[in-house]
Design a protein around this motif. Structure first.
Motif, PDB file in Angstrom:
ATOM      1  N   MET A   1      13.587  25.158  23.847  1.00 61.11           N
ATOM      2  CA  MET A   1      12.189  24.842  23.643  1.00 61.11           C
ATOM      3  C   MET A   1      11.696  25.570  22.398  1.00 61.11           C
ATOM      4  N   THR A   2      10.995  24.856  21.556  1.00 60.51           N
ATOM      5  CA  THR A   2      10.441  25.468  20.343  1.00 60.51           C
ATOM      6  C   THR A   2       9.080  26.088  20.657  1.00 60.51           C
ATOM      7  N   LEU A   3       8.573  26.855  19.730  1.00 60.86           N
ATOM      8  CA  LEU A   3       7.255  27.467  19.903  1.00 60.86           C
ATOM      9  C   LEU A   3       6.177  26.400  20.027  1.00 60.86           C
ATOM     10  N   GLU A   4       6.290  25.350  19.230  1.00 66.91           N
ATOM     11  CA  GLU A   4       5.299  24.260  19.304  1.00 66.91           C
ATOM     12  C   GLU A   4       5.314  23.590  20.674  1.00 66.91           C
ATOM     13  N   GLU A   5       6.499  23.366  21.209  1.00 66.99           N
ATOM     14  CA  GLU A   5       6.604  22.768  22.544  1.00 66.99           C
ATOM     15  C   GLU A   5       6.002  23.687  23.592  1.00 66.99           C
ATOM     16  N   ALA A   6       6.223  24.994  23.455  1.00 62.96           N
ATOM     17  CA  ALA A   6       5.649  25.962  24.389  1.00 62.96           C
ATOM     18  C   ALA A   6       4.128  25.931  24.331  1.00 62.96           C
ATOM     19  N   LYS A   7       3.589  25.869  23.122  1.00 63.75           N
ATOM     20  CA  LYS A   7       2.127  25.808  22.979  1.00 63.75           C
ATOM     21  C   LYS A   7       1.561  24.558  23.645  1.00 63.75           C
ATOM     22  N   GLU A   8       2.243  23.433  23.482  1.00 61.78           N
ATOM     23  CA  GLU A   8       1.787  22.186  24.117  1.00 61.78           C
ATOM     24  C   GLU A   8       1.773  22.330  25.630  1.00 61.78           C
ATOM     25  N   GLU A   9       2.820  22.930  26.189  1.00 58.07           N
ATOM     26  CA  GLU A   9       2.899  23.118  27.639  1.00 58.07           C
ATOM     27  C   GLU A   9       1.786  24.049  28.133  1.00 58.07           C
TER      28      GLU A   9
ATOM     29  N   ASN B   1      -1.424  31.975  38.752  1.00 55.55           N
ATOM     30  CA  ASN B   1      -0.299  31.035  38.731  1.00 55.55           C
ATOM     31  C   ASN B   1      -0.166  30.377  37.371  1.00 55.55           C
ATOM     32  N   ALA B   2      -1.301  30.015  36.790  1.00 55.60           N
ATOM     33  CA  ALA B   2      -1.273  29.383  35.472  1.00 55.60           C
ATOM     34  C   ALA B   2      -0.732  30.351  34.421  1.00 55.60           C
ATOM     35  N   LEU B   3      -1.167  31.606  34.496  1.00 58.51           N
ATOM     36  CA  LEU B   3      -0.667  32.606  33.541  1.00 58.51           C
ATOM     37  C   LEU B   3       0.830  32.860  33.737  1.00 58.51           C
ATOM     38  N   GLU B   4       1.285  32.915  34.963  1.00 54.93           N
ATOM     39  CA  GLU B   4       2.710  33.095  35.235  1.00 54.93           C
ATOM     40  C   GLU B   4       3.514  31.913  34.690  1.00 54.93           C
TER      41      GLU B   4
ATOM     42  N   ASN C   1      -1.079  24.595  26.663  1.00 57.53           N
ATOM     43  CA  ASN C   1      -2.345  23.861  26.533  1.00 57.53           C
ATOM     44  C   ASN C   1      -2.547  22.890  27.687  1.00 57.53           C
ATOM     45  N   LYS C   2      -1.493  22.248  28.144  1.00 54.22           N
ATOM     46  CA  LYS C   2      -1.595  21.356  29.307  1.00 54.22           C
ATOM     47  C   LYS C   2      -2.021  22.145  30.542  1.00 54.22           C
ATOM     48  N   LEU C   3      -1.409  23.319  30.735  1.00 58.57           N
ATOM     49  CA  LEU C   3      -1.796  24.165  31.868  1.00 58.57           C
ATOM     50  C   LEU C   3      -3.256  24.587  31.767  1.00 58.57           C
ATOM     51  N   TYR C   4      -3.657  24.944  30.566  1.00 57.28           N
ATOM     52  CA  TYR C   4      -5.047  25.350  30.344  1.00 57.28           C
ATOM     53  C   TYR C   4      -5.998  24.215  30.682  1.00 57.28           C
ATOM     54  N   ASP C   5      -5.691  23.019  30.205  1.00 56.98           N
ATOM     55  CA  ASP C   5      -6.548  21.865  30.501  1.00 56.98           C
ATOM     56  C   ASP C   5      -6.632  21.591  31.996  1.00 56.98           C
ATOM     57  N   GLU C   6      -5.491  21.687  32.691  1.00 58.35           N
ATOM     58  CA  GLU C   6      -5.493  21.477  34.137  1.00 58.35           C
ATOM     59  C   GLU C   6      -6.370  22.499  34.837  1.00 58.35           C
ATOM     60  N   LEU C   7      -6.268  23.756  34.423  1.00 52.55           N
ATOM     61  CA  LEU C   7      -7.068  24.813  35.030  1.00 52.55           C
ATOM     62  C   LEU C   7      -8.544  24.643  34.694  1.00 52.55           C
ATOM     63  N   ARG C   8      -8.819  24.257  33.444  1.00 47.23           N
ATOM     64  CA  ARG C   8     -10.206  24.120  32.987  1.00 47.23           C
ATOM     65  C   ARG C   8     -10.935  23.031  33.763  1.00 47.23           C
ATOM     66  N   TRP C   9     -10.256  21.945  34.068  1.00 47.81           N
ATOM     67  CA  TRP C   9     -10.913  20.836  34.753  1.00 47.81           C
ATOM     68  C   TRP C   9     -10.796  20.914  36.276  1.00 47.81           C
ATOM     69  N   SER C  10     -10.074  21.909  36.754  1.00 50.15           N
ATOM     70  CA  SER C  10      -9.925  22.065  38.189  1.00 50.15           C
ATOM     71  C   SER C  10     -11.206  22.634  38.792  1.00 50.15           C
ATOM     72  N   LYS C  11     -11.539  22.205  40.017  1.00 56.21           N
ATOM     73  CA  LYS C  11     -12.726  22.733  40.691  1.00 56.21           C
ATOM     74  C   LYS C  11     -12.411  24.056  41.376  1.00 56.21           C
ATOM     75  N   ASP C  12     -11.125  24.355  41.527  1.00 52.98           N
ATOM     76  CA  ASP C  12     -10.706  25.578  42.197  1.00 52.98           C
ATOM     77  C   ASP C  12     -10.364  26.634  41.156  1.00 52.98           C
ATOM     78  N   HIS C  13     -11.313  27.534  40.877  1.00 50.34           N
ATOM     79  CA  HIS C  13     -11.127  28.534  39.810  1.00 50.34           C
ATOM     80  C   HIS C  13     -10.895  29.927  40.358  1.00 50.34           C
ATOM     81  N   ASP C  14     -10.297  30.024  41.536  1.00 50.83           N
ATOM     82  CA  ASP C  14     -10.101  31.377  42.071  1.00 50.83           C
ATOM     83  C   ASP C  14      -8.999  32.104  41.307  1.00 50.83           C
ATOM     84  N   ALA C  15      -8.897  33.376  41.532  1.00 50.66           N
ATOM     85  CA  ALA C  15      -7.962  34.224  40.791  1.00 50.66           C
ATOM     86  C   ALA C  15      -6.513  33.810  41.004  1.00 50.66           C
ATOM     87  N   GLY C  16      -6.180  33.345  42.178  1.00 49.99           N
ATOM     88  CA  GLY C  16      -4.808  32.926  42.467  1.00 49.99           C
ATOM     89  C   GLY C  16      -4.370  31.775  41.577  1.00 49.99           C
TER      90      GLY C  16
END
Length: 145
Positions: free
Chosen positions: A1-9, A30-33, A11-26
């Motif tokens: 995996m290249t750095l660009e591919e990692a950034k895309e992945e 998980n997203a950070l892990e 960003n996808k996680l970030y978008d999923e978390l951003r639009w999720s209604k469940d923003h608890d610490a867990g």
């Protein structure tokens, strides 16, 4: 995996978390892990402080019109990069490349000490781990570019 591919992945996680209604610490943990796991899979980029003889030949070819780039070296004669229009001949006792034909003097003659990077000649090592300078020749042409 290249750095660009990692950034895309990531960003996808970030978008999923951003639009999720469940923003608890867990969920955030998980997203950070997941993001850290993605970064662990990033392949290291080649050392930019080193160039192979072939890479150097192609870079110099952008400036100089030569056909052969060689590396030569010995403690007696020094360590140099030379560019020739015609194929030079390797002279073993002195461990240098010689311009056999008239008019085939080196177009470029650069001391290793003057390079602003390390020259990676590891592909030219012999069975004893020593650089075999008789093999340190690269042919470049307009067709190869």
């Amino acid at each position: 995996m290249t750095l660009e591919e990692a950034k895309e992945e990531i960003n996808k996680l970030y978008d999923e978390l951003r639009w999720s209604k469940d923003h608890d610490a867990g969920v955030r943990m998980n997203a950070l892990e997941d993001a850290l796991e993605i970064l662990d899979n990033v392949e290291p980029v080649a050392n930019s402080d080193k160039l192979t003889l072939t890479e150097l030949a192609h870079e110099l070819r952008k400036i100089f019109g030569f056909c052969y780039l060689v590396a030569e070296g010995s403690d007696l004669y020094g360590y140099n990069i030379k560019a020739f229009l015609l194929k030079p001949k390797y002279i073993s006792p002195g461990k240098f490349w010689y311009y056999e034909m008239r008019g085939n003097r080196p177009m470029v003659n650069i001391s290793f000490a003057d390079l602003r990077f390390d020259l990676d000649l590891s592909e030219y090592k012999d069975e004893n781990g020593e650089i075999d300078y008789s093999r340190c020749i690269v042919e470049v042409s307009d067709d190869a570019e």
